[in-house]
Design a protein around this motif. Structure first.
Motif, PDB file in Angstrom:
ATOM      1  N   THR A   1       0.851  -1.193   0.000  1.00 24.01           N
ATOM      2  CA  THR A   1       0.000   0.000   0.000  1.00 24.01           C
ATOM      3  C   THR A   1       0.884   1.239   0.000  1.00 24.01           C
ATOM      4  O   THR A   1       1.765   1.366   0.846  1.00 24.01           O
ATOM      5  CB  THR A   1      -0.892   0.038   1.255  1.00 24.01           C
ATOM      6  N   ASN A   2       0.667   2.166  -0.941  1.00 22.19           N
ATOM      7  CA  ASN A   2       1.450   3.393  -0.871  1.00 22.19           C
ATOM      8  C   ASN A   2       0.823   4.354   0.137  1.00 22.19           C
ATOM      9  O   ASN A   2      -0.282   4.127   0.644  1.00 22.19           O
ATOM     10  CB  ASN A   2       1.614   4.041  -2.251  1.00 22.19           C
ATOM     11  N   GLU A   3       1.529   5.424   0.442  1.00 22.86           N
ATOM     12  CA  GLU A   3       1.112   6.295   1.537  1.00 22.86           C
ATOM     13  C   GLU A   3      -0.249   6.938   1.304  1.00 22.86           C
ATOM     14  O   GLU A   3      -0.986   7.214   2.262  1.00 22.86           O
ATOM     15  CB  GLU A   3       2.165   7.371   1.793  1.00 22.86           C
ATOM     16  N   SER A   4      -0.605   7.204   0.055  1.00 20.61           N
ATOM     17  CA  SER A   4      -1.865   7.886  -0.225  1.00 20.61           C
ATOM     18  C   SER A   4      -3.077   7.003   0.042  1.00 20.61           C
ATOM     19  O   SER A   4      -4.211   7.495   0.055  1.00 20.61           O
ATOM     20  CB  SER A   4      -1.893   8.378  -1.673  1.00 20.61           C
ATOM     21  N   SER A   5      -2.852   5.705   0.264  1.00 19.94           N
ATOM     22  CA  SER A   5      -3.944   4.778   0.578  1.00 19.94           C
ATOM     23  C   SER A   5      -3.790   4.149   1.955  1.00 19.94           C
ATOM     24  O   SER A   5      -4.593   3.298   2.341  1.00 19.94           O
ATOM     25  CB  SER A   5      -4.013   3.661  -0.474  1.00 19.94           C
ATOM     26  N   TYR A   6      -2.761   4.569   2.712  1.00 20.49           N
ATOM     27  CA  TYR A   6      -2.502   3.922   3.990  1.00 20.49           C
ATOM     28  C   TYR A   6      -3.450   4.442   5.063  1.00 20.49           C
ATOM     29  O   TYR A   6      -3.467   5.638   5.371  1.00 20.49           O
ATOM     30  CB  TYR A   6      -1.054   4.132   4.434  1.00 20.49           C
ATOM     31  N   ASN A   7      -4.232   3.547   5.658  1.00 25.17           N
ATOM     32  CA  ASN A   7      -5.239   3.956   6.643  1.00 25.17           C
ATOM     33  C   ASN A   7      -4.938   3.475   8.059  1.00 25.17           C
ATOM     34  O   ASN A   7      -5.761   3.628   8.961  1.00 25.17           O
ATOM     35  CB  ASN A   7      -6.624   3.471   6.220  1.00 25.17           C
ATOM     36  N   GLY A   8      -3.764   2.882   8.264  1.00 21.89           N
ATOM     37  CA  GLY A   8      -3.379   2.417   9.587  1.00 21.89           C
ATOM     38  C   GLY A   8      -3.608   0.941   9.813  1.00 21.89           C
ATOM     39  O   GLY A   8      -3.130   0.389  10.808  1.00 21.89           O
ATOM     40  N   THR A   9      -4.315   0.299   8.882  1.00 17.67           N
ATOM     41  CA  THR A   9      -4.596  -1.134   9.019  1.00 17.67           C
ATOM     42  C   THR A   9      -4.046  -1.964   7.864  1.00 17.67           C
ATOM     43  O   THR A   9      -4.122  -3.186   7.906  1.00 17.67           O
ATOM     44  CB  THR A   9      -6.116  -1.392   9.094  1.00 17.67           C
ATOM     45  N   ASN A  10      -3.481  -1.333   6.860  1.00 17.66           N
ATOM     46  CA  ASN A  10      -3.060  -2.044   5.649  1.00 17.66           C
ATOM     47  C   ASN A  10      -1.587  -1.800   5.297  1.00 17.66           C
ATOM     48  O   ASN A  10      -1.304  -1.179   4.271  1.00 17.66           O
ATOM     49  CB  ASN A  10      -3.953  -1.643   4.472  1.00 17.66           C
ATOM     50  N   PRO A  11      -0.645  -2.268   6.113  1.00 11.96           N
ATOM     51  CA  PRO A  11      -0.804  -3.185   7.239  1.00 11.96           C
ATOM     52  C   PRO A  11      -0.911  -2.458   8.585  1.00 11.96           C
ATOM     53  O   PRO A  11      -0.527  -1.293   8.710  1.00 11.96           O
ATOM     54  CB  PRO A  11       0.507  -3.974   7.199  1.00 11.96           C
ATOM     55  N   ALA A  12      -1.416  -3.182   9.571  1.00 11.90           N
ATOM     56  CA  ALA A  12      -1.337  -2.700  10.955  1.00 11.90           C
ATOM     57  C   ALA A  12       0.117  -2.758  11.407  1.00 11.90           C
ATOM     58  O   ALA A  12       0.911  -3.553  10.895  1.00 11.90           O
ATOM     59  CB  ALA A  12      -2.211  -3.564  11.855  1.00 11.90           C
TER      60      ALA A  12
END
Length: 207
Positions: free
Chosen positions: A23-34
């Motif tokens: 996952t690149n930073e623009s899609s990172y939500n804190g769970t992908n990965p945790a």
């Protein structure tokens, strides 16, 4: 890119287990990965996502990773630029250690700060070395608590800095990391800085 893979190989050669996020930073939500199973995050920025912000959930997860979990967070120049010039990473202000006042590109020379010559992170680093890169022109931020320590300066300001924050630690580097046009992460001295920092930052699960 190949330089990111070169850094990955250098870390693995030292015995570290390294995962590249899908996952690149623009899609990172804190769970992908945790982040609960990780000891360090190297935040690479400068290929295709430097104009995109990170979701708030991802930002908050990184702050918690350092402050509460005792993790190590490492950032480089494009994160500084995006915070200052695009207003990105608004929830991560405590993790971004430089003031932005411009940028340069070409050969940048890092020089040890005399007062930090005995610092363990600099044990295997030359007193001065040069690397081809883009770089931030600026100095370290001032915080009300847990001040930044400048380990090395560069051509136009502060170059390699560290800060303790909560239970964890942060390193900021003025170079542009994995920017496509630069081979910075393949430089042996830059790689050694990552390695030395990781060696001096024990896993919180190890006590």
């Amino acid at each position: 890119n190949s330089n990111t893979l070169s850094l990955k190989s250098a870390l693995e050669d030292e015995g570290f287990t390294v995962s590249l996020s899908s996952t690149n930073e623009s899609s990172y939500n804190g769970t992908n990965p945790a982040l609960s199973s990780y000891d360090a995050v190297i935040h690479l920025n400068g290929t295709t996502t430097y104009n995109s912000d990170m979701p708030i959930g991802g930002q908050n997860a990184l702050v918690d990773f350092v402050n509460t979990q005792g993790g190590l967070y490492i950032h480089s120049e494009w994160t500084i630029w995006a915070n200052s010039q695009r207003g990105h990473y608004s929830n991560m202000a405590e993790l971004i250690l430089f003031i932005y006042s411009g940028w340069g590109t070409g050969v940048n020379t890092y020089t040890e700060v005399n007062a930090q010559s005995s610092h363990e992170i600099l044990d295997d680093i030359p007193v001065s070395f040069s690397v081809s890169c883009g770089w931030n022109k600026g100095i370290a931020k001032t915080f009300e608590s847990n001040p930044v320590t400048v380990l090395m300066t560069d051509n136009h300001g502060d170059g390699i800095v560290i800060r303790e924050y909560g239970n964890g630690k942060i390193m900021g580097m003025s170079h542009s990391g994995n920017e496509n046009s630069q081979s910075t992460l393949s430089d042996s001295n830059i790689q050694q800085l990552y390695i030395c920092l990781l060696y001096t930052s024990p896993s919180p699960r190890d006590g």
